[in-house]
Each structure stands twice: as C-alpha cells, then as structure tokens.
Design an enzyme around this catalytic site. Structure first.
Site, PDB file in Angstrom:
ATOM      1  N   GLY A 127       1.088  -0.268  10.351  1.00  0.00           N
ATOM      2  CA  GLY A 127       1.172  -0.418   8.894  1.00  0.00           C
ATOM      3  C   GLY A 127       0.161   0.455   8.168  1.00  0.00           C
ATOM      4  CE  LYS A 147      -4.119  -2.017   2.024  1.00  0.00           C
ATOM      5  NZ  LYS A 147      -5.109  -2.035   3.082  1.00  0.00           N
ATOM      6  CE1 TYR A 203      -9.894  -8.785   4.499  1.00  0.00           C
ATOM      7  CE2 TYR A 203     -10.884 -10.828   3.749  1.00  0.00           C
ATOM      8  CZ  TYR A 203      -9.945  -9.842   3.606  1.00  0.00           C
ATOM      9  OH  TYR A 203      -9.035  -9.916   2.586  1.00  0.00           O
TER      10      TYR A 203
END
Ligand code: NAP
Length: 410
Positions: free
Chosen positions: A121, A58, A195
């Site tokens: 992060g 990312k 998740y």
C-alpha cells in the site's frame, strides 16, 4: 484561530495525530473522518490550510491536487496537502522523511542488505523509496496476491531486515503477526510501521528473540514535524522530534506492576502515581470494591478460577486506560490471557522482593499453598512477562526513583 489543519481518513479511531501536532504547536487540528463518496465535496470546499492524509486515501487524493511534489510523485502517494494563497492544492509525502528519520534512529545499516517489505500500500511505497535511496542490496515486497507472498516466505529466509507496512498488528488484528520471525535466522532488524498499539505482536516477538526493533511511533512523530513545517512555512528544530516522541510514548503507555503478594506493588505504584499526577489502580482493591469481598475470601470460598476470571475482566477494562499505573494481583501472570495483551500498551515492571521480606498479612493464596511453593511456580513467569525487574530491597522512594529512571530511557 490559527491555521486550520487536520487529518483526513476513513477511520481515525486510535489516531495520535492531534496530540502530536498540538505538541508541535498546532492550535486548530481537526479530524476529517469520511467515506470515499464524501471526498469530492471535501476537496471542492477546501476549508482547510493544510491536511494530513491517512489510510486508505493516500493515492486517491492525488486526483484532487493541482501540483504534486517530486518526491511524492516518485513514491506515488501523498500524505500531506497544503492549500496556497490562491486556493491551489499541493501534495507532499512526509512519510519518506519520517521513515528515514526513524530508520536512522534505529541505526539499521541497510547498504547491500536484503529487506522484505510486507504490504504493497501507500506506506510501503515510501519505505521502498527510502531503502532504495539508501542502497539496500535487495528490496522484496511481500503481497498476499503477489509472486512473493506469505505462502513462499521460505524463499527469503536470508532477509536481513523486515518492515511491516500492513495493518496486521493493529485493531482488529491486534493479536496477530504478519510473519513468523523464526523463519529468518539472519535478521538484523525489524521495523513495524504500526504505532497503535505501541508494541505489536511482531515487535514483542522481535524483543523476545533479541532482534533490534523499531515501532512506528518515531516515524509518525517525525513525519508530523515535517508536515507542520509545511503547514506553517517555518522550520522546527529536529530535537523537538525526540521530545514529542518521548512525551507521546509516556502519555499513551500504562505502567503495570507485577510481583509476589506483599512485594510492594501497591505502595510503590501509589507513590509513583502521586508523584507524577497519574491515575492509580489496584486490582485487588478494585475487586473488593466491586464484590464486597477480599480476593482472599473469593479464593477460599469460590476457588481460583472464579477469582482469575474476575481479575481478567477487570484488567481488560483497565487496559483501555492511558498513562495509568496499575498494581496487579500476585497471580496475574498465571492467567492464560496471553501476556502480550497487557504488553501491547504497557511497560511491565516486576517488583522483586526477598521472600522473607514479603508483607503477607491478609494476602490471597498464601495460607493454602505456602509462599515458597507459590514463588517457585511463578518466578519464571514474572521474569518472562516483565520488561524489567526492579528490586524492592531498600526504601519505597528508592524503588520509585528506579522506576522513574527506567521509564526515562525506555
Ligand atoms: P494501505 O494503503 O491500506 O496498505 C496496506 C497494505 O497491507 C495493503 O496494500 C495490503 O497489501 C496489505 N494488507 C492489507 N490488509 C492485510 C491483511 N489483512 N493481511 C495482510 N496484508 C494486508 O495502508 P498504508 O497507508 O500503506 O499503511 C500501512 C500500515 O502502515 C498501517 O498499519 C498504517 O497505520 C501504518 N503507517 C504508519 C505510519 C507511521 O507514521 N508510523 C505512516 C503510514 C502508515 P497486499 O494486498 O499487497 O497484501
């Protein structure tokens, strides 16, 4: 062929993204799993219209972009990239949108409150950005190597909320929790960004301590909706987030039935599975098919330990399933495998029936011990292990209907 979009990351096993984006209408969603050394070539070729970016790229992808949206710049990480008509790349951060939607849905009121964010992060930055915008009183980031770390958590006993933005709780740390929630007596809410599994150790611990909690699935779905709007240039009704969330939760979760022998688990499970077109497994029946012996035969000839070991192996295999209905043997709650292992990806329902109504013909253990003794041994375990209790005190259809209602709201 539709817009070419997809997910870029180093390890995409266990990702739900394709299912989710397809539910939002994507027709050509691909997985781009690659090591870091392939990123140069991937961004040189730019053979996509839009991509999502996940761990650990990312921040890394930002150097390939021509423009970065202000919010993504402020957060310092990008999880969605759009290629414009001239082939230029623009980066966005839809985790901000997704986290905010999920936080609001959890009804966590953070104004003036103290929040601990675990991990430093990419995702933690989006979380911090949202919580500061919501005027959280104090946001502390816990890092393994920082000033605030896991060795001095007692400094923060007064935290109101904890947000897990580490991978602790997902494979290969599925049986671990990043912090012991009992250290924080004032907690009003726990949010775990993970998740998969649907419920982490942290979430299961919060549930057991009656602390309101939210898993990462709603955030994932909400951020995907925002990314799909960016991919297509259109808008998607917010209500679609709820319907996709419910569908993904339903499709990824198993229904596990526990309860006394003869309480109706198999019959109810079978009828339920048939009604909704799901796969049905009955562990006692499967043991018979595998060994040629009934559970009762094995228990009488080889003893309980042999039987439970067989049962445990089978259950571990079945837990790889998604959206299946699993009727377990009456003694499954006594297996020392950690009930959480089953609950990570399943909703566990205790089928409760009056002792004098149990259908005990050919049931394991019932001859040796007597059903009342077995019930007294297990009743607390059934209650503790299950997410909910369904009384099988009327017709099978009635019990099936109760389970159906229950699954609509959990
Ligand atoms: P990341 O950039 O790799 O950061 C994770 C952070 O966690 C690291 O910076 C590290 O912080 C800490 N950490 C790593 N390994 C750890 C370990 N073994 N024990 C304790 N701490 C550890 O990952 P990310 O993109 O921020 O994602 C973090 C989590 O959020 C992942 O589980 C991801 O799946 C989830 N996520 C979910 C959504 C969603 O939509 N639900 C969106 C984004 C991310 P320190 O070194 O400072 O301790």
């Amino acid at each position: 062929m539709g817009i070419i979009c997809g997910l870029l990351g180093a390890n995409l096993a266990g990702s739900f993204s394709r299912d989710i984006h397809e539910m939002f209408g994507a027709t050509n969603y691909r997985y781009y799993e690659m090591p870091e050394e392939k990123l140069d070539e991937f961004f040189k070729n730019r053979e996509f219209h839009g991509i999502n970016v996940t761990m650990p790229y990312k921040t890394e992808v930002m150097k390939y972009l021509d423009y970065i949206d202000d919010e993504a710049k402020a957060v310092g990480s990008v999880n969605t990239i759009i290629k414009d008509e001239e082939g230029k790349l623009k980066g966005y951060n839809t985790d901000v949108y997704g986290f905010e939607k999920a936080w609001d849905r959890a009804e966590f009121f953070v104004h003036g409150k103290k929040v601990l964010i675990l991990g430093t992060g990419g995702a933690s930055k989006a979380v911090e950005y949202v919580l500061k915008n919501k005027n959280a009183g104090k946001v502390v980031k816990i890092s393994r190597t920082g000033e605030d770390n896991y060795e001095n958590l007692d400094k923060h006993y007064d935290a109101d909320f904890i947000v897990n933005a580490t991978p602790v709780g997902m494979e290969p740390f599925e049986d671990e929790t990043p912090v012991d929630l009992k250290l924080f007596p004032n907690l009003r809410g726990v949010f775990d960004l993970i998740y998969n599994p649907l419920r982490t150790e942290l979430i299961l611990n919060a549930e057991e301590l009656n602390i309101p909690c939210m898993t990462g699935l709603y955030m994932l779905v909400a951020q995907a909706k925002r990314a799909d709007e960016l991919f297509s240039g259109g808008t998607i009704d917010d209500r679609k987030i709820d319907s996709v969330y419910n569908a993904v939760k339903r499709n990824k979760r198993n229904l596990v039935l526990v309860g006394m022998p003869g309480s109706g688990k198999s019959t109810i499970g079978q009828v339920f599975a048939k009604e909704f077109g799901l796969r049905f497994y009955d562990t006692d029946q499967m043991i018979y098919e595998l060994t040629g012996k009934t559970p009762e035969d094995i228990l009488n000839a080889d003893g309980e330990e042999v039987f439970r070991t067989l049962e445990l192996e089978l259950i571990k295999q079945l837990l790889e399933e998604e959206n299946a209905v699993i009727a377990t043997g009456g003694g499954v709650v006594t297996i020392d495998m950690g009930h959480h292992t089953i609950k990570h990806g399943s909703c566990v329902v205790y089928i409760k029936r009056a002792l004098d109504e149990l259908d005990l013909k050919g049931r394991p253990l019932s001859k040796k011990k007597g059903i009342e003794a077995i019930y007294n041994e297990r009743k607390d375990l059934y209650e503790r292990f299950s997410d909910t209790v369904i009384a099988n005190d009327s017709t099978i259809d009635d019990a099936v209907e109760r389970i159906t209602d229950l699954l609509k709201i959990t």
